[in-house]
Design an enzyme around this catalytic site. Structure first.
Site, short mmCIF file in Angstrom:
data_model
loop_
_atom_site.label_atom_id
_atom_site.label_comp_id
_atom_site.label_asym_id
_atom_site.label_seq_id
_atom_site.Cartn_x
_atom_site.Cartn_y
_atom_site.Cartn_z
N GLU A 164 5.43 -4.28 32.85
CA GLU A 164 6.16 -3.58 31.78
C GLU A 164 7.34 -4.37 31.21
O GLU A 164 8.50 -3.98 31.38
CB GLU A 164 6.65 -2.22 32.29
CG GLU A 164 5.54 -1.33 32.81
CD GLU A 164 6.02 0.08 33.17
OE1 GLU A 164 7.24 0.34 33.11
OE2 GLU A 164 5.17 0.91 33.51
N GLU A 356 -1.24 1.76 36.56
CA GLU A 356 -0.41 2.88 37.04
C GLU A 356 -0.74 4.13 36.23
O GLU A 356 -0.97 4.05 35.02
CB GLU A 356 1.09 2.62 36.84
CG GLU A 356 1.70 1.61 37.76
CD GLU A 356 3.20 1.41 37.52
OE1 GLU A 356 3.89 2.36 37.09
OE2 GLU A 356 3.66 0.28 37.75
C1 FCB Z 1 6.73 2.74 35.79
C2 FCB Z 1 7.14 1.67 36.77
C3 FCB Z 1 6.97 2.06 38.22
C4 FCB Z 1 7.31 3.50 38.47
C5 FCB Z 1 6.64 4.41 37.47
C6 FCB Z 1 6.90 5.87 37.69
O1 FCB Z 1 7.39 2.55 34.59
O2 FCB Z 1 6.38 0.51 36.56
O3 FCB Z 1 7.71 1.18 39.00
O4 FCB Z 1 8.66 3.70 38.58
O5 FCB Z 1 7.03 4.05 36.18
#
Ligand code: FCB
Length: 442
Positions: A164, A356
């Site tokens: 990110e 994620e």
């Molecule tokens: C993302 C991050 C991760 C975590 C999630 C909830 O932005 O990459 O580390 O905190 O959110």
């Protein structure tokens, strides 16, 4: 799992600073997150990652939880300041050895590591020299990638250069909500560029080890709150800052055409040098997408533009969708929109992994987390729809294996499939863990 190809990769994700603790052990140097979390007022309740889940000591138990869950893969991150305490100086062998033990433990459990090199924990010494605002940091990252690559390639990980970069650059250097907590205009855009350059240089380095390399972005569809033309245009402006200033250089080798128009007085792009975009757009083997929510906006007053967020955009709340504890709207359809939209916008899009996806609630170990089960089931159904529409998605990683340090929000939001009692460090698998385990074996 039913409805997915047999070779689809199932995993869970974590990140070093959020779980490891042991911040001063075995020669680890301080990172910008140590400094930030120890600065009063930066993190909820003044919490820090000093101990976190104590994963640095308890990793064998955590790897057993992974094995028992039945995942194919585990996404973890390496703490740069463990491997190179000052970011540029000598290598700390004890730090590298920790990750070698961890990857060896995964190998013996038959779990493929997806290793992120940068999940936000920049060595503090590099920040003291300008951090991501300066070009030199990209070079230091390439050197760090070489150290990690040569030490860990024998375990056959898949590499993810950055997690990110939007958050590192814009949330860290423009909004100041994340480390290093800066509120700058030009510096944040320079940081974005140098992160991208660091990625491109690292792809070149890691390629030489013959293993797949990718990068992870937090893509969010930006949705206007009304059909009005001005709201639509405002959404497009945020889409530039949130999504396209990263995706276009990576996948098209160019900054978007509306960069100058939207970023007004911040258009000094002297940080871009000849040849950078060719490096940044070095083809990757896959693109990691972290999907959590759609962002809903309407038009605001367009000011002169001192930061990349002064772009006349007001964040809003749509009526309807339920929200998680962090107030994030639950909109699985946004995942379909993300994937189908990416495919339409970027011909030649590499295969995608959802690196994620997850939700936070104030879970207790003795109460079933039914909301999380519904969340995952609904997002997997959305994923199947996107794949049926032809998007090449190869894997899904739930965030997160364990409850952990949720950055500026501290420990209250719990994302884990496994509950962690931070007083005793006792791990208790939640109902969602048992549910996912059943899905993975059916
Ligand atoms: C993302 C991050 C991760 C975590 C999630 C909830 O932005 O990459 O580390 O905190 O959110």
């Amino acid at each position: 799992m039913e409805g997915f190809p047999a070779e689809f990769v199932w995993g869970v994700a974590t990140a070093a600073y959020q779980i490891e603790g042991a911040v001063a052990e075995d020669g680890r140097g301080p990172s910008i997150w140590d400094t930030f979390s120890h600065t009063p007022g930066r993190v909820a309740k003044g919490e820090t990652g000093d101990v976190a889940c104590d994963h640095y000591h308890r990793w064998p138990e955590d790897l057993d939880l992974l094995a028992d869950l039945g995942v194919d893969a585990y996404r973890l991150s390496i703490a740069w300041p463990r491997v190179k305490p000052t970011g540029s100086g000598p290598v700390e062998q004890r730090g590298l050895d920790f990750y070698r033990r961890l990857l060896d433990g995964l190998r013996s459990r038959n779990i493929t590591p997806y290793v992120t090199l940068y999940h936000w924990d920049l060595p503090q010494s590099l920040e003291d020299n300008g951090g991501w605002r300066v070009r030199d940091t990209a070079q230091r990252f390439a050197e760090y990638a070489e150290v990690v690559g040569s030490a860990l390639a024998e375990f056959e990980p898949r590499w993810i250069t950055l997690n990110e970069p939007y958050c590192s650059a814009i949330v860290g250097y423009a909004q100041g909500r994340h480390a290093p907590g800066a509120r700058e205009g030009h510096g944040a855009l320079a940081a974005a560029h140098h992160l991208l350059l660091a990625h491109g240089l690292a792809v070149g380095v890691l390629r030489s080890y013959g293993l797949p390399v990718g990068v992870t972005l937090n893509y969010s569809p930006i949705v206007p709150l009304s059909p009005a033309e001005e709201d639509r245009i405002a959404a497009r402006r945020l889409d530039l800052v949130h999504n396209r200033i990263f995706l276009d250089p990576l996948l098209r080798g160019a900054y978007p055409d509306d960069y100058d128009e939207v970023l007004g007085s911040l258009t000094d792009r002297s940080f871009v040098r000849d040849g950078d975009l060719a490096i940044i757009s070095t083809p990757v083997d896959f693109l990691g997408i972290n999907y959590y929510f759609r962002i809903h906006v309407r038009a605001g007053t367009l000011t002169a533009g001192d930061t990349p967020h002064d772009i006349g955009v007001v964040y809003g709340t749509p009526d309807g969708p339920p929200r998680t504890m962090l107030d994030w709207p639950i909109e699985p359809e946004g995942l379909v929109e993300t994937l189908v939209g990416l495919r339409a916008a970027y011909p030649g899009l590499p295969p995608i992994y959802i690196t994620e996806n997850g939700c936070a609630y104030p879970d207790r170990p003795d109460e079933p987390d039914d909301a999380r089960i519904a969340y995952v089931a609904d997002h997997l159904a959305a994923l199947r729809r996107a794949m049926a529409a032809g998007v090449d998605v190869r894997g899904y990683f739930y965030w997160s294996l364990l409850d952990n340090f949720e950055w500026a929000r501290g420990y209250d939001p719990r994302f884990g499939l496994v509950h962690v009692d931070y007083q005793t460090q006792v791990r208790t698998p939640k109902a969602s863990y048992h549910w996912l385990r059943e899905q993975l074996t059916s």
